[in-house]
Write an enzyme that holds these catalytic residues in place. Structure first.
Site, mmCIF file in Angstrom:
data_model
loop_
_atom_site.group_PDB
_atom_site.id
_atom_site.type_symbol
_atom_site.label_atom_id
_atom_site.label_comp_id
_atom_site.label_asym_id
_atom_site.label_seq_id
_atom_site.Cartn_x
_atom_site.Cartn_y
_atom_site.Cartn_z
ATOM 1 N N LYS A 1 0.821 -1.208 0.000
ATOM 2 C CA LYS A 1 0.000 0.000 0.000
ATOM 3 C C LYS A 1 0.869 1.278 0.000
ATOM 4 O O LYS A 1 2.076 1.222 0.273
ATOM 5 C CB LYS A 1 -0.929 -0.030 1.219
ATOM 6 N N TYR B 1 -12.563 -1.975 -3.829
ATOM 7 C CA TYR B 1 -13.036 -2.166 -2.456
ATOM 8 C C TYR B 1 -14.565 -2.142 -2.352
ATOM 9 O O TYR B 1 -15.098 -1.892 -1.271
ATOM 10 C CB TYR B 1 -12.443 -1.091 -1.543
ATOM 11 N N ASN C 1 -1.885 0.212 6.947
ATOM 12 C CA ASN C 1 -1.391 -1.072 7.446
ATOM 13 C C ASN C 1 -0.531 -1.817 6.424
ATOM 14 O O ASN C 1 -0.360 -3.028 6.499
ATOM 15 C CB ASN C 1 -2.547 -1.931 7.971
ATOM 16 N N HIS D 1 -2.147 -5.393 1.545
ATOM 17 C CA HIS D 1 -3.456 -6.002 1.311
ATOM 18 C C HIS D 1 -3.233 -7.440 0.872
ATOM 19 O O HIS D 1 -2.268 -7.726 0.164
ATOM 20 C CB HIS D 1 -4.211 -5.266 0.193
ATOM 21 N N GLU E 1 -9.585 -10.368 -7.783
ATOM 22 C CA GLU E 1 -8.610 -9.293 -7.587
ATOM 23 C C GLU E 1 -7.429 -9.412 -8.561
ATOM 24 O O GLU E 1 -6.903 -8.402 -9.027
ATOM 25 C CB GLU E 1 -8.123 -9.291 -6.130
HETATM 26 N N1 UDP Z 1 -9.830 -0.320 7.407
HETATM 27 C C1 UDP Z 1 -9.871 0.902 8.022
HETATM 28 N N2 UDP Z 1 -10.611 1.026 9.182
HETATM 29 C C2 UDP Z 1 -11.263 -0.034 9.735
HETATM 30 C C3 UDP Z 1 -11.209 -1.273 9.094
HETATM 31 C C4 UDP Z 1 -10.475 -1.389 7.929
HETATM 32 O O1 UDP Z 1 -9.286 1.863 7.561
HETATM 33 O O2 UDP Z 1 -11.905 0.128 10.785
HETATM 34 C C5 UDP Z 1 -9.049 -0.459 6.162
HETATM 35 C C6 UDP Z 1 -7.752 -1.198 6.390
HETATM 36 O O3 UDP Z 1 -6.730 -0.540 5.647
HETATM 37 C C7 UDP Z 1 -8.027 -2.563 5.823
HETATM 38 C C8 UDP Z 1 -9.020 -2.261 4.699
HETATM 39 O O4 UDP Z 1 -9.794 -1.186 5.204
HETATM 40 O O5 UDP Z 1 -6.844 -3.188 5.372
HETATM 41 C C9 UDP Z 1 -9.948 -3.394 4.325
HETATM 42 O O6 UDP Z 1 -10.593 -3.854 5.500
HETATM 43 P P1 UDP Z 1 -10.723 -5.404 5.814
HETATM 44 O O7 UDP Z 1 -11.660 -5.558 6.947
HETATM 45 O O8 UDP Z 1 -11.016 -6.144 4.542
HETATM 46 O O9 UDP Z 1 -9.249 -5.786 6.355
HETATM 47 P P2 UDP Z 1 -8.090 -6.666 5.699
HETATM 48 O O10 UDP Z 1 -8.741 -7.737 4.867
HETATM 49 O O11 UDP Z 1 -7.263 -5.726 4.860
HETATM 50 O O12 UDP Z 1 -7.327 -7.206 6.855
HETATM 51 MG MG MG Z 2 -10.184 -7.646 3.401
#
Ligand code: UDP
Ligand code: MG
Length: 136
Positions: free
Chosen positions: A12, A52, A115, A118, A129
């Protein structure tokens, strides 16, 4: 029995910006992922919104799409036995504060939104994807 899978990984903007791409790619390699394809791209907000889509009702959706389109990202097709789950394990919990020692998000993540990586969360989503970024 072997269960070779492909999954999509994204480095990212926060990690690309901090010049962590090579270090993160090396983590994949030492954990026995093959990087089949990779490219550095910058996507538009509307592309991020499409990518997304599953999160469109979430309160963080707009910021998330702004963020993913805010700077260059590195997208990769990773291959390994059980690649989808193995990549999720290597990444660690979504919130770096809750991520296990040794995981990418623990090592490199700044916050829940920044974070660093992805990874696809299912075989079906991995296919979609990969298709999204590597149509050609
Ligand atoms: N995210 C965020 N706030 C939240 C939850 C998720 O900004 O409260 C962002 C975070 O960068 C995350 C992405 O949205 O990686 C997609 O969320 P998901 O729940 O799919 O998490 P992941 O699969 O990336 O662990
Ligand atoms: Mg996810």
């Amino acid at each position: 029995m072997s269960n070779i899978q492909k999954t999509l990984s994204i480095i990212k903007p926060d990690a690309v910006e901090r010049n962590l791409s090579e270090e993160i790619k090396n983590e994949f390699k030492i954990n026995n992922f093959n990087i089949l394809k990779e490219k550095k791209v910058k996507i538009t907000k509307s592309e991020a919104e499409k990518f997304y889509q599953v999160h469109q009702t979430k309160p963080f959706y707009n910021d998330l799409c702004d963020y993913l389109s805010s700077g260059p990202i590195v997208v990769m097709i990773l291959e390994k036995d059980d690649a989808v789950l193995e990549n999720r394990k290597l990444m660690g919990a979504t919130d770096p504060k809750k991520a296990e020692e040794g995981t990418l998000r623990k090592k490199f993540g700044i916050s829940i939104d920044k974070n660093s990586v992805h990874g696809s969360d299912s075989i079906e989503n991995a296919k979609q994807e990969i298709e999204f970024f590597f149509k050609d």
